[in-house]
Write a protein that holds these residues in place. Sequence first.
Motif, PDB file in Angstrom:
ATOM      1  N   ALA A   1       0.868  -1.184   0.000  1.00 21.25           N
ATOM      2  CA  ALA A   1       0.000   0.000   0.000  1.00 21.25           C
ATOM      3  C   ALA A   1       0.901   1.230   0.000  1.00 21.25           C
ATOM      4  N   ALA A   2       1.320   1.643  -1.190  1.00 20.39           N
ATOM      5  CA  ALA A   2       2.296   2.729  -1.317  1.00 20.39           C
ATOM      6  C   ALA A   2       1.774   4.047  -0.754  1.00 20.39           C
ATOM      7  N   TRP A   3       0.455   4.200  -0.671  1.00 20.05           N
ATOM      8  CA  TRP A   3      -0.107   5.441  -0.131  1.00 20.05           C
ATOM      9  C   TRP A   3       0.219   5.641   1.348  1.00 20.05           C
ATOM     10  N   LYS A   4       0.699   4.599   1.999  1.00 22.01           N
ATOM     11  CA  LYS A   4       1.078   4.755   3.408  1.00 22.01           C
ATOM     12  C   LYS A   4       2.357   5.569   3.566  1.00 22.01           C
ATOM     13  N   THR A   5       3.154   5.649   2.509  1.00 27.33           N
ATOM     14  CA  THR A   5       4.426   6.367   2.589  1.00 27.33           C
ATOM     15  C   THR A   5       4.555   7.487   1.567  1.00 27.33           C
ATOM     16  N   LEU A   6       3.582   7.629   0.668  1.00 21.80           N
ATOM     17  CA  LEU A   6       3.635   8.668  -0.359  1.00 21.80           C
ATOM     18  C   LEU A   6       2.413   9.570  -0.264  1.00 21.80           C
ATOM     19  N   PRO A   7       2.575  10.870  -0.482  1.00 22.14           N
ATOM     20  CA  PRO A   7       1.407  11.754  -0.507  1.00 22.14           C
ATOM     21  C   PRO A   7       0.502  11.400  -1.685  1.00 22.14           C
ATOM     22  N   SER A   8      -0.814  11.497  -1.455  1.00 23.87           N
ATOM     23  CA  SER A   8      -1.763  11.041  -2.452  1.00 23.87           C
ATOM     24  C   SER A   8      -2.857  12.074  -2.691  1.00 23.87           C
ATOM     25  N   TRP A   9      -3.355  12.055  -3.914  1.00 25.93           N
ATOM     26  CA  TRP A   9      -4.488  12.885  -4.322  1.00 25.93           C
ATOM     27  C   TRP A   9      -5.528  11.963  -4.940  1.00 25.93           C
ATOM     28  N   ALA A  10      -6.786  12.338  -4.830  1.00 22.30           N
ATOM     29  CA  ALA A  10      -7.849  11.506  -5.389  1.00 22.30           C
ATOM     30  C   ALA A  10      -8.911  12.379  -6.037  1.00 22.30           C
ATOM     31  N   VAL A  11      -9.289  12.000  -7.250  1.00 26.36           N
ATOM     32  CA  VAL A  11     -10.403  12.631  -7.955  1.00 26.36           C
ATOM     33  C   VAL A  11     -11.577  11.659  -7.904  1.00 26.36           C
ATOM     34  N   VAL A  12     -12.676  12.103  -7.325  1.00 21.16           N
ATOM     35  CA  VAL A  12     -13.856  11.270  -7.136  1.00 21.16           C
ATOM     36  C   VAL A  12     -14.941  11.723  -8.112  1.00 21.16           C
ATOM     37  N   GLY A  13     -15.346  10.823  -8.984  1.00 21.33           N
ATOM     38  CA  GLY A  13     -16.454  11.110  -9.890  1.00 21.33           C
ATOM     39  C   GLY A  13     -17.774  10.860  -9.177  1.00 21.33           C
ATOM     40  N   THR A  14     -18.548  11.920  -8.988  1.00 24.02           N
ATOM     41  CA  THR A  14     -19.762  11.783  -8.183  1.00 24.02           C
ATOM     42  C   THR A  14     -20.873  11.041  -8.915  1.00 24.02           C
ATOM     43  N   GLU A  15     -20.708  10.822 -10.227  1.00 18.25           N
ATOM     44  CA  GLU A  15     -21.692  10.067 -10.996  1.00 18.25           C
ATOM     45  C   GLU A  15     -21.157   8.681 -11.384  1.00 18.25           C
ATOM     46  N   ASP A  16     -20.093   8.253 -10.709  1.00 11.16           N
ATOM     47  CA  ASP A  16     -19.455   6.972 -11.024  1.00 11.16           C
ATOM     48  C   ASP A  16     -20.362   5.823 -10.593  1.00 11.16           C
ATOM     49  N   LYS A  17     -20.687   4.938 -11.524  1.00 10.25           N
ATOM     50  CA  LYS A  17     -21.523   3.787 -11.218  1.00 10.25           C
ATOM     51  C   LYS A  17     -20.719   2.484 -11.144  1.00 10.25           C
ATOM     52  N   VAL A  18     -19.425   2.550 -11.438  1.00 13.68           N
ATOM     53  CA  VAL A  18     -18.560   1.368 -11.358  1.00 13.68           C
ATOM     54  C   VAL A  18     -17.911   1.276  -9.978  1.00 13.68           C
ATOM     55  N   ILE A  19     -17.239   2.349  -9.564  1.00 12.03           N
ATOM     56  CA  ILE A  19     -16.762   2.456  -8.180  1.00 12.03           C
ATOM     57  C   ILE A  19     -17.556   3.610  -7.576  1.00 12.03           C
ATOM     58  N   PRO A  20     -18.630   3.340  -6.852  1.00 12.87           N
ATOM     59  CA  PRO A  20     -19.496   4.407  -6.362  1.00 12.87           C
ATOM     60  C   PRO A  20     -18.720   5.444  -5.550  1.00 12.87           C
ATOM     61  N   PRO A  21     -19.148   6.706  -5.618  1.00 11.24           N
ATOM     62  CA  PRO A  21     -18.389   7.770  -4.973  1.00 11.24           C
ATOM     63  C   PRO A  21     -18.161   7.555  -3.478  1.00 11.24           C
ATOM     64  N   ALA A  22     -19.126   6.978  -2.786  1.00  7.87           N
ATOM     65  CA  ALA A  22     -18.925   6.730  -1.350  1.00  7.87           C
ATOM     66  C   ALA A  22     -17.764   5.766  -1.113  1.00  7.87           C
ATOM     67  N   THR A  23     -17.642   4.772  -1.987  1.00  9.70           N
ATOM     68  CA  THR A  23     -16.540   3.814  -1.879  1.00  9.70           C
ATOM     69  C   THR A  23     -15.214   4.491  -2.200  1.00  9.70           C
ATOM     70  N   GLN A  24     -15.208   5.326  -3.233  1.00  3.83           N
ATOM     71  CA  GLN A  24     -13.985   6.070  -3.561  1.00  3.83           C
ATOM     72  C   GLN A  24     -13.561   6.965  -2.396  1.00  3.83           C
ATOM     73  N   ARG A  25     -14.530   7.697  -1.844  1.00  4.65           N
ATOM     74  CA  ARG A  25     -14.198   8.614  -0.744  1.00  4.65           C
ATOM     75  C   ARG A  25     -13.642   7.859   0.457  1.00  4.65           C
ATOM     76  N   SER A  26     -14.247   6.724   0.770  1.00  6.13           N
ATOM     77  CA  SER A  26     -13.796   5.942   1.922  1.00  6.13           C
ATOM     78  C   SER A  26     -12.342   5.516   1.750  1.00  6.13           C
ATOM     79  N   MET A  27     -12.003   5.015   0.569  1.00  2.84           N
ATOM     80  CA  MET A  27     -10.620   4.602   0.318  1.00  2.84           C
ATOM     81  C   MET A  27      -9.681   5.797   0.339  1.00  2.84           C
ATOM     82  N   ALA A  28     -10.106   6.915  -0.266  1.00  7.53           N
ATOM     83  CA  ALA A  28      -9.250   8.099  -0.331  1.00  7.53           C
ATOM     84  C   ALA A  28      -9.003   8.679   1.058  1.00  7.53           C
ATOM     85  N   GLU A  29     -10.049   8.694   1.877  1.00  7.30           N
ATOM     86  CA  GLU A  29      -9.883   9.201   3.243  1.00  7.30           C
ATOM     87  C   GLU A  29      -8.954   8.310   4.051  1.00  7.30           C
ATOM     88  N   ARG A  30      -9.099   7.011   3.883  1.00 10.13           N
ATOM     89  CA  ARG A  30      -8.208   6.071   4.569  1.00 10.13           C
ATOM     90  C   ARG A  30      -6.763   6.308   4.177  1.00 10.13           C
TER      91      ARG A  30
END
Length: 241
Positions: free
Chosen positions: A177-206
Motif C-alpha cells: 500500500a504505497a499510499w502509506k508512505t507517499l502523498p496522495s491525491w484523489a479525484v472522485v467522480g460523483t456520478e461513477d456507477k462502477v466504483i461508487p463515490p462513497a466507496t472512492q471517498r472511503s478509500m481516499a480518506e483512509r
Amino acid sequence: MSKPTIVLVHGAWADGSSWNAVASELQSQGFTVLTPPNLLRGASDADYISSFLAQRTSGPVVLVGHSYGGFVITNAAAGGGDVKALVFVDAFIPEVGEIVFQILGGSGSALDVPDPTAVLDVVGYPGGPEGDAEAFLKPETVHNSFAQDLPEADRWLIVQSQRPITLSANTTPSATAAWKTLPSWAVVGTEDKVIPPATQRSMAERAGATITEVAGSHVSMVSHPQATIDAILAAVAATSD
C-alpha cells in the motif's frame, strides 16, 4: 528542480488513449508524459509498471492511476523509479490484502450483481491459468454505467476497442500500500456507477489523500479532464518544494 515525469496508468477496458485529453494538456505545459500499457492480468501488472518506471523514467515521477490502475500503482510505486506522489482517478486505493471484488461487494456498483454475465461478457483466453477468463463490458454496461456522460459515438468506440481484464486480476490481493508512505491525491467522480463515490471517498480518506470531486462518470478524466489535470498539478506543486 526539474519537472517530474507524469506516468498515467489506465484501468480495465481501456488503454493509454483514455488519457489523451489529460496527457496533451500536460505535455503543452512542458511535462514529459508516459502512458504505459497495463497488462490487466493480475500480480504481474504491478511488476510490469515497476519495471517500466525503473527503465523508462529518470528523476521524480508523479504516478497516476485510473480505476484498476489505482490498484496497480498502489503496488508498483515502491518497486521502481523515484515516485514522489500518487494520484487516483475514479480509482481503487486498496489496503494490503484487499481484492477488487471485495471492495465492490455491497457498494452498489453496477458490476456488483448476482449474475456477472448480466453486465459482462466472460470468455476464455489462451495461456491463462486453469479456470481463468477475460471479462468484457457488455455494450449496455458501457452506455449506462461506465461512460454514460460521453457522447454516444465515443461510448461505441469504448465498446469496440475495450481491452478485457482477467477475472484473476480482480481476485489478486494487494501486496503493498504505497499510499502509506507517499502523498496522495484523489479525484472522485460523483456520478461513477462502477466504483461508487462513497466507496472512492472511503478509500481516499483512509489513504489520507487530498480529495477533489467532479460531476463525472467512471471515465471523468475523459469527460471532465481538467479535474484530473488540476489534481496532478497539485501533486507536482506539493512535491516540488
